[in-house]
Design a protein around this motif. Sequence first.
Motif, short mmCIF file in Angstrom:
data_model
loop_
_atom_site.label_atom_id
_atom_site.label_comp_id
_atom_site.label_asym_id
_atom_site.label_seq_id
_atom_site.Cartn_x
_atom_site.Cartn_y
_atom_site.Cartn_z
N LEU A 196 7.94 2.08 4.11
CA LEU A 196 9.08 2.98 4.00
C LEU A 196 9.04 4.10 5.02
O LEU A 196 10.09 4.56 5.49
CB LEU A 196 9.15 3.57 2.58
CG LEU A 196 10.31 4.49 2.26
CD1 LEU A 196 11.64 3.73 2.33
CD2 LEU A 196 10.13 5.12 0.89
N ILE A 197 7.82 4.52 5.40
CA ILE A 197 7.71 5.72 6.25
C ILE A 197 6.81 5.51 7.46
O ILE A 197 6.36 6.46 8.09
CB ILE A 197 7.23 6.93 5.42
CG1 ILE A 197 6.05 6.55 4.47
CG2 ILE A 197 8.36 7.46 4.54
CD1 ILE A 197 4.72 6.56 5.09
N ASP A 198 6.53 4.25 7.83
CA ASP A 198 5.60 4.01 8.94
C ASP A 198 6.09 4.63 10.24
O ASP A 198 5.30 5.17 11.02
CB ASP A 198 5.35 2.51 9.13
CG ASP A 198 6.61 1.74 9.45
OD1 ASP A 198 7.57 1.81 8.64
OD2 ASP A 198 6.66 1.06 10.49
N ARG A 222 0.84 -1.20 0.00
CA ARG A 222 0.00 0.00 0.00
C ARG A 222 0.88 1.25 0.00
O ARG A 222 1.89 1.33 0.69
CB ARG A 222 -0.89 0.00 1.25
CG ARG A 222 -1.74 1.25 1.42
CD ARG A 222 -2.71 1.10 2.57
NE ARG A 222 -3.41 2.34 2.87
CZ ARG A 222 -3.14 3.14 3.89
NH1 ARG A 222 -2.18 2.80 4.74
NH2 ARG A 222 -3.82 4.25 4.07
N ARG A 223 0.48 2.23 -0.80
CA ARG A 223 1.16 3.52 -0.84
C ARG A 223 0.22 4.63 -0.37
O ARG A 223 -1.00 4.50 -0.46
CB ARG A 223 1.66 3.84 -2.25
CG ARG A 223 2.68 2.85 -2.79
CD ARG A 223 3.16 3.29 -4.16
NE ARG A 223 2.07 3.33 -5.12
CZ ARG A 223 2.08 4.07 -6.24
NH1 ARG A 223 3.13 4.82 -6.52
NH2 ARG A 223 1.06 4.04 -7.07
N LEU A 224 0.79 5.73 0.08
CA LEU A 224 0.00 6.87 0.49
C LEU A 224 0.78 8.15 0.22
O LEU A 224 2.01 8.13 0.06
CB LEU A 224 -0.40 6.78 1.96
CG LEU A 224 0.70 6.72 3.02
CD1 LEU A 224 0.08 7.04 4.37
CD2 LEU A 224 1.32 5.33 3.11
N LEU A 225 0.06 9.25 0.14
CA LEU A 225 0.68 10.55 -0.07
C LEU A 225 1.07 11.14 1.27
O LEU A 225 0.27 11.16 2.22
CB LEU A 225 -0.29 11.49 -0.79
CG LEU A 225 -0.56 11.19 -2.26
CD1 LEU A 225 -1.69 12.08 -2.76
CD2 LEU A 225 0.69 11.40 -3.08
N VAL A 226 2.31 11.64 1.35
CA VAL A 226 2.80 12.19 2.61
C VAL A 226 3.61 13.46 2.36
O VAL A 226 4.09 13.70 1.25
CB VAL A 226 3.68 11.17 3.37
CG1 VAL A 226 2.90 9.94 3.76
CG2 VAL A 226 4.90 10.79 2.54
N ALA A 227 3.77 14.24 3.42
CA ALA A 227 4.61 15.44 3.40
C ALA A 227 5.02 15.76 4.83
O ALA A 227 4.37 15.33 5.79
CB ALA A 227 3.88 16.62 2.76
N ALA A 228 6.08 16.52 4.96
CA ALA A 228 6.55 16.94 6.29
C ALA A 228 5.66 18.07 6.80
O ALA A 228 5.18 18.90 6.02
CB ALA A 228 7.99 17.41 6.21
N PRO A 229 5.42 18.14 8.11
CA PRO A 229 4.62 19.24 8.67
C PRO A 229 5.16 20.62 8.28
O PRO A 229 4.37 21.54 8.02
CB PRO A 229 4.72 19.00 10.18
CG PRO A 229 4.97 17.54 10.32
CD PRO A 229 5.80 17.16 9.14
N ASP A 286 5.90 9.04 14.53
CA ASP A 286 6.52 10.07 15.39
C ASP A 286 6.30 11.49 14.89
O ASP A 286 6.83 12.44 15.45
CB ASP A 286 8.02 9.80 15.56
CG ASP A 286 8.81 9.87 14.26
OD1 ASP A 286 8.35 10.50 13.29
OD2 ASP A 286 9.91 9.28 14.20
N GLY A 287 5.51 11.65 13.84
CA GLY A 287 5.13 12.98 13.39
C GLY A 287 6.08 13.65 12.42
O GLY A 287 5.84 14.80 12.01
N ARG A 288 7.11 12.98 11.99
CA ARG A 288 8.01 13.61 11.02
C ARG A 288 7.35 13.75 9.65
O ARG A 288 7.72 14.62 8.87
CB ARG A 288 9.29 12.78 10.88
CG ARG A 288 10.28 12.97 12.02
CD ARG A 288 11.51 12.09 11.84
NE ARG A 288 11.18 10.67 12.03
CZ ARG A 288 12.00 9.68 11.72
NH1 ARG A 288 13.19 9.94 11.16
NH2 ARG A 288 11.64 8.42 11.94
N LEU A 289 6.37 12.91 9.36
CA LEU A 289 5.59 13.00 8.13
C LEU A 289 4.11 12.90 8.47
O LEU A 289 3.73 12.29 9.47
CB LEU A 289 5.97 11.90 7.15
CG LEU A 289 7.37 11.96 6.52
CD1 LEU A 289 7.62 10.72 5.67
CD2 LEU A 289 7.54 13.23 5.69
#
Length: 316
Positions: free
Chosen positions: A248-250, A166-173, A255-258
């Motif tokens: 890759l980014i779980d 599964r993929r999802l769209l993410v970005a840093a705060p 921890d809120g980095r993404l």
Amino acid sequence: MDQSPVTLEWMRSFVRVAERGSFSAAARELGLGQSTVTRHLRDLEGAVGVALLSRTTRRVTVTEEGRRYYRHSLEILRRVEQAREEARGTGAAPSGTIRISCTAALGVRAVSGIVFAFLDAYPGIEIDLGLTDERVDLVREGIDLALRLGPLTDSTLKVRTLGWSRRLLVAAPAYLAAHGRPLVPEHLATHAAVRMSNVAGSDSLPLEGPDGQRHTVRVGGRLRLDHGLAAREALIAGRGIGAAHHWLIDDCLADGRLEAILTDYALPSVPLSLLLVPERAAIGRVRLFIEFLVARIGAVPGFAAPRPSPHGPPPP
């Protein structure tokens, strides 16, 4: 012509040189001196009466006769190994080396942990784990199995779908604070995207909405990368929005980095496939690792088991 009988040691040296295209690489892999491997090949060619390899100052290639002899050698060595395993019986501890190739980021973030656990469970087995996003020739490189994300085209190997990622769209705060949060897919066209130069179609994001409506948005940006771990770092550093595998980014989500964005819209899942060299698939230690891997890969964040139907991935 030398009528000396052909030895398995000569044959193993020939197979490795043919696969590696190099005497020095074959010698390192076999734990022998290069002069020993060279002597093995000289003696083998003398025994069979034909040139199996063509040597120049730059490279070593297999002759037509060598290609035929290579195929027979693989089969002979496989049968010898199977006979040894059967003679030792089921009570003997498994041993030997398994050579694995894996997509780089997946190997670091998920598969390496499975490999460590397997080594702990089977102390007599060694694993050579190669991490690369390039499509490796398993037969030429002497690799037993490979794990690959995405569509496959090689029909000469045995392929087994292990699941869908599964993929999802993410970005840093920090990025979202500076540039705003997209509320609908069309907003993505005005944002910087972290794109993959080695993934076809990364300039477009296909999304499916909660009503089933499909959206394809063209995205741009100043940064392209060819490695998943580098893309992870770029996203954390606030270089833009990106489509990322959950595994890759779980930890960054936890921890809120993404942050996940446009969570009502789903990206297509990506197949994870196991590729096997048919001649190696029946070897006991390889079968053991496959069973071990299949039992644990489902625990990797964002993976779904294969569907009974071959028509596509499960709903995201």
